[in-house]
Structure formats: C-alpha cells, structure tokens
Design an enzyme around this catalytic site. Structure first.
Site, short mmCIF file in Angstrom:
data_model
loop_
_atom_site.label_atom_id
_atom_site.label_comp_id
_atom_site.label_asym_id
_atom_site.label_seq_id
_atom_site.Cartn_x
_atom_site.Cartn_y
_atom_site.Cartn_z
CB THR A 215 -16.53 31.82 71.44
OG1 THR A 215 -15.10 31.11 71.76
CG2 THR A 215 -16.80 30.80 70.18
N GLY A 245 -9.40 24.02 71.43
CA GLY A 245 -10.61 23.94 72.19
C GLY A 245 -12.02 23.48 71.53
CB THR A 266 -19.35 30.75 74.02
OG1 THR A 266 -18.17 31.42 74.68
CG2 THR A 266 -20.71 31.20 74.68
N GLY A 267 -17.66 28.71 75.99
CA GLY A 267 -17.28 28.51 77.50
C GLY A 267 -15.97 27.89 77.40
N GLY A 269 -13.84 25.41 76.97
CA GLY A 269 -13.47 24.27 75.83
C GLY A 269 -13.29 23.07 76.37
N1 ASP Z 1 -14.84 28.04 74.03
C1 ASP Z 1 -13.71 28.44 73.59
C2 ASP Z 1 -12.63 27.69 73.94
O1 ASP Z 1 -12.32 27.11 74.61
C3 ASP Z 1 -13.66 29.80 74.32
C4 ASP Z 1 -14.83 30.63 74.31
O2 ASP Z 1 -15.96 29.98 74.22
O3 ASP Z 1 -14.84 31.90 74.28
O4 ASP Z 1 -11.43 27.72 73.10
#
Ligand code: ASP
Length: 350
Positions: A215, A245, A266-267, A269
């Site tokens: 993300t 997400g 980011t992580g 979700g």
């Molecule tokens: N947070 C994003 C999600 O869960 C994924 C990401 O951070 O890359 O959709």
C-alpha cells in the site's frame, strides 16, 4: 506644495506599520514548520531479494513522490494537495500496490481502496472496491469535497466518478507480471493449506507478508498548520472479491486531526480495522499527551505485535515531528522536514 508633501509623507507613514506587519507575516510564514512523510508499504522485505538496481528504483520513486509533495508545501500550499500529489506518483508506478501494480483478487481482478482526511475540519472521503479509476485517491478526495458522504464503494463509487469527470481505465491497466506471479504462487499455497484446514481466511492469513502488502500513503503538515493524510491500495493478494481493507476505513488505515496528528497505515488490514490503529495513535497523542514517537511505537510494536498484526504507519504531529514505526522487516518510506534533504529508507537503518 508643503501640504501635498506632508500628506504623502503621512500616508506613507500610516502605511508603515501595515508594511512592517506584512513583511513580518511573510517572514513568520517562512519560519513555520512544514514536513511530509510517505510510505510504499511494509512487509518481509529481504535485502537479498532486492538487487541494487531494484533498490535504487524504489528509492528514486520515493524521492520523486516526496519531492512532488514537498514542492507544494514549500510554496505555502495545502497539506491535502501535497498528500494527493505524492500519492499520485506512487499510484502511477508499477512498483507499489496501488494504482498500476495493484495486487490481484483470488479471481484475478483488481479492486482498489483509498481514503483522504483533512485535519482542518475532520472532513474525510473514501472509496472501496473500485476497479476502473486510474487514481483512486483523487476519487476519495472528490467524495470528501463534492458529495455529502464519506465512503462510496464499487459501482456506486464509479458512477459518482463519471459525474466528477474522473479518469477511467480498463481493469487490465493495473496488470503487472510480478503481481500476477504473486497471485499464482499465493493460490498454490492457499489451495494446499485449504485442503488441510478447509478455511480460506486462515489460509490467506498464513501467506507471508510479501503477498499481502505494498500500500502507499502520505501525511503532511503545511505552513498554515493543517494536517492531512491519504492512503491508497490494491489490498491483499488473493483477497476474496468484495473484501475491503483498512485503507478506506477512517480511523483504521488513515486519520488526520489538526493540532494532534496525521497517520497513514500499511499492513494486515483486518488487524488495523479491529484495533482502530490510526485513531488509537492520535488518541494517545491527544488525551495522554504522548509524543508521536511513543504513541505510534506503542500501537505498532506493542498492541499490534501482541495481537499478531503486522505492518507499520507513517505519523506526523502538529509540530512536524515524524514517526515511522513498523513491525515487519522493512517498510518503503521517505520523510522530508522543511527544506532538509529527504531521508529515504527501506530497512530499519537504511
Ligand atoms: N493494509 C492493506 C490492506 O489490508 C494492505 C497493505 O498495507 O499493503 O488492504
């Protein structure tokens, strides 16, 4: 004659305080803190897996994105514009999981989520599950500014986009070979483990972070003291279609409040939503008077770690202090405070 001269002099003198005031204000404005931070996703980023050339490509794109935002802030522009400009650069790059380069759903499509928040008035806009909008962050902003709503999803969001003259692209516009290979790989692992526990969600959760993250996001403080945050993503590889997400969920993957802080996450979700990560960090700053560094660290490296949630955030406070904690091995990120050179990092120390 004398009188005229006197009149001119006195007019000039009466303007003096105004002029002095003006130059003082300009100077004061120039001394106001401003700063920006961006991320291009957290995950298991193994140094050995990234060639020098690839590393440089990431760093160059992060540099280009942060400079795009910085330029706006340095000229006295809005934090919201800076956030959007930086995110547009990352959405248009195939390196990151947002816009071109977005990950695939289990059935081989792209569904994108994005949100923005304006700390000056707590306005927010978000879109979820859009599949034909070139820059979802622009649509999220239009939802905030041109609709009475905060979040629109799917077809409804895209119909609104038509009315706003947004740029449409076919879903294949987001295709990249490396993300497709990731999907094929992920499917093999899911199908194998599904045979074992017959639980799709558990199988997706077992995929390592490389399949999940990437993300993009930006947070900024402008010279007027306004904070803003934006986040844009393709979500997680092999997600079920229709899965939404944390990126478009205000308070989870994105948050901004003037005087407190702005966050983009980011992580994984599902954890960021349940733990209300972005709002929790800001609440610690606001109600417990914690520093942004401490508040962000507590949530990412204690609360989330205990829960088993992986990821990170970029966080900025009302003075322009920045924190970028993550509990994975790396997070693509860049920070720039005032006119200092940008600090571009992938791993903990470089
Ligand atoms: N947070 C994003 C999600 O869960 C994924 C990401 O951070 O890359 O959709």
């Amino acid at each position: 004659m004398k009188n005229k001269l006197f009149n001119r002099l006195s007019v000039g003198m009466s303007l003096m305080p105004l002029l002095i005031g003006l130059s003082f204000n300009l100077q004061a404005d120039d001394n106001k803190p401003f700063a920006i931070a961006i991320h291009g996703g957290a995950g298991t980023i193994n140094e050995a897996d990234l060639s020098e050339v690839q590393q440089q490509a990431y760093r160059d794109k992060l540099q280009q994105a942060i400079e795009a935002g910085h330029k706006i802030l340095a000229q006295g522009g809005d934090s919201l514009d800076a956030v959007q400009a930086a995110i547009n650069v990352l959405e248009d790059s195939p390196l990151f999981n947002a816009g071109v380069g977005a990950v695939y759903t289990f059935d081989g499509k792209h569904e994108l989520d994005a949100s923005v928040m304006d700390g000056r008035n707590m306005a927010a806009g978000a879109v979820a599950g859009v599949s034909h909008i070139k820059n979802p962050i622009n649509l999220a902003r239009a939802v905030m500014e041109k609709s009475p709503h905060v979040m629109l999803y799917g077809q409804g969001a895209e119909e609104f986009a038509i009315s706003q003259g947004m740029e449409f692209v076919p879903n294949q516009h987001f295709d990249t070979t490396h993300r497709y290979n990731q999907l094929i790989d992920a499917k093999k692992k899911i199908i194998k483990s599904e045979l074992q526990d017959n639980d799709y969600q558990a199988s997706v959760n077992k995929l390592d972070d490389n399949y999940k993250f990437g993300t993009v996001g930006a947070v900024a403080l402008d010279k007027q003291g306004n904070l803003a945050a934006g986040t844009s993503t393709g979500g997680m590889t092999a997600k079920r279609f229709g899965r939404i997400g944390d990126a478009p969920v205000i308070g989870a993957g994105n948050y901004a409040e003037n005087g407190t802080c702005a966050i983009s996450a980011t992580g994984h979700g599902e954890f960021f939503i349940r733990y209300n990560v972005a709002a929790d960090i800001c609440a610690r700053v606001k109600y417990q008077q914690k520093s942004i560094i401490q508040a962000a660290d507590e949530v990412i490296n204690q609360r989330l770690v205990e829960a088993g949630g992986t990821g990170g955030v970029i966080a900025i406070d009302a003075k322009g202090n920045i924190a970028t904690p993550f509990n994975t091995s790396g997070m693509y990120r860049a920070t720039k405070v005032g006119d200092e050179p940008a600090n571009i990092m992938i791993w903990r120390d470089k």
